[in-house]
Every structure is written in structure tokens, then in C-alpha cells.
Design a protein around this motif. Sequence first.
Motif: not given
Lengths: 113, 110
Positions: B34, B89, B36, B44, B38, A101-102, A104-105, A90, B49, B46
Motif C-alpha cells: 500500500q 509512505l 499512503f 495516514l 501523511q 486498505e487500512a 488510520f487514526g 497510531f 493498494l 491510503s
Amino acid sequence: NAGVTQTPKFQVLKTGQSMTLQCAQDMNHEYMSWYRQDPGMGLRLIHYSVGAGITDQGEVPNGYNVSRSTTEDFPLRLLSAAPSQTSVYFCASNLRTGYTEAFFGQGTRLTVV
Amino acid sequence: KQEVTQIPAALSVPEGENLVLNCSFTDSAIYNLQWFRQDPGKGLTSLLLIQSSQREQTSGRLNASLDKSSGRSTLYIAASQPGDSATYLCAIDNFNKFYFGSGTKLNVKP
């Protein structure tokens, strides 16, 4: 707005072959990173970058190279694939770590035979 | 090295139940935490946070708390629905290095 795009989605390699996993983001994020996800082990950080020209190692960097020549792209290179590198990879990006916030692909499923 | 643990590894509940997912970490020197979600075969997403200076964050039916001194975070899901079924997660942002737990796989039965 495409977010984080990874290519390819699936790949099968033979032991010893090399390849590059592509990651691109169109959100002008400073921070980009690569993870591998193995069953029962969660995600582990491989390499990360805090901006163009700046990269650093994560938790499991051996066997992988990265570079970041532009803000948008952060490719991950496998130099000589090994069966232990069979995993789901990922890519993620973040405007600014610590505060945002992150994203993701969708992941690349890699099998090394 | 930061160690992140999530309990339970799997959880199956009937629709409508309130539930709590747990995340613990060993190093309290964190930027943020954070949570997440999935879905199978997906990336993932979010959910929440929490900055290191905050105690909790809320988004709809989700509420996450953070207790840095004890190295714990909880994700509370109210009135669970089958669409909540996924793996959850938690991740610690340790100054540009992210550490993930192995996740809690949630199944909400209709």
C-alpha cells in the motif's frame, strides 16, 4: 461514520507512570493494530489483533500490553512509561488484511519525561 | 524480517512536473503493498493498494506499480500540484504484519 478514533491526542507522562491509549473504530473491522512513529524510522508495529479475543506481538512489543474484548475497541497500555517510549502512536484498522486498505487514526503524541 | 526502503528521503520539484517515488523490500512473500500519504501532524491516508498478484493500480493522477520478483514498487505522480506536498509512505502487508518505509517527503513548489 467516524472511522478510527484515538484518544488522547497529546499526553505527557512521568517516567514510571502507566496509562492507556484508546482506539475505537466503527467500521466493524476485524483487524486492528498499533504503531509507533519515530523520526526517520517510519512506523513500527507494536501489537495487532485479528478479532475479538485474539492479539499478537508485532516488531516492538516490549513495554506495551493490549487486549481486545470487543470488535470496536483496541486499547494500548503502557505499564511503566520510559523516555524511550516518547513517540507518536497510531492505531489502524482493516476490514480484512491482504485484501483491503487500512484506515488510520489521527495519532497520539506521547512525551515521557 | 522484512526491510522496506524508500528513496529519495526528500524531493522538491516545481509544480507540473511528473515524478517517481521508489520503494524496495527484501522479502517477496507479501499479501499486498500500500502507498499512503501523511500530512504534518495527521494520520495516514491510503492512496493505492496493489495485491501481490497485480502489477499496477491507478487512481487519478497516481499510478503505482509492483514487481515482486525484484522487490520494488514505484509511485508515479503526474502533473504534480502544491497540494501534493506531503510525506509518502509505502507499506508491505506480510501476513498480518505491516512493515513501513521511512517515507519520501515531497515538496511541490508553486
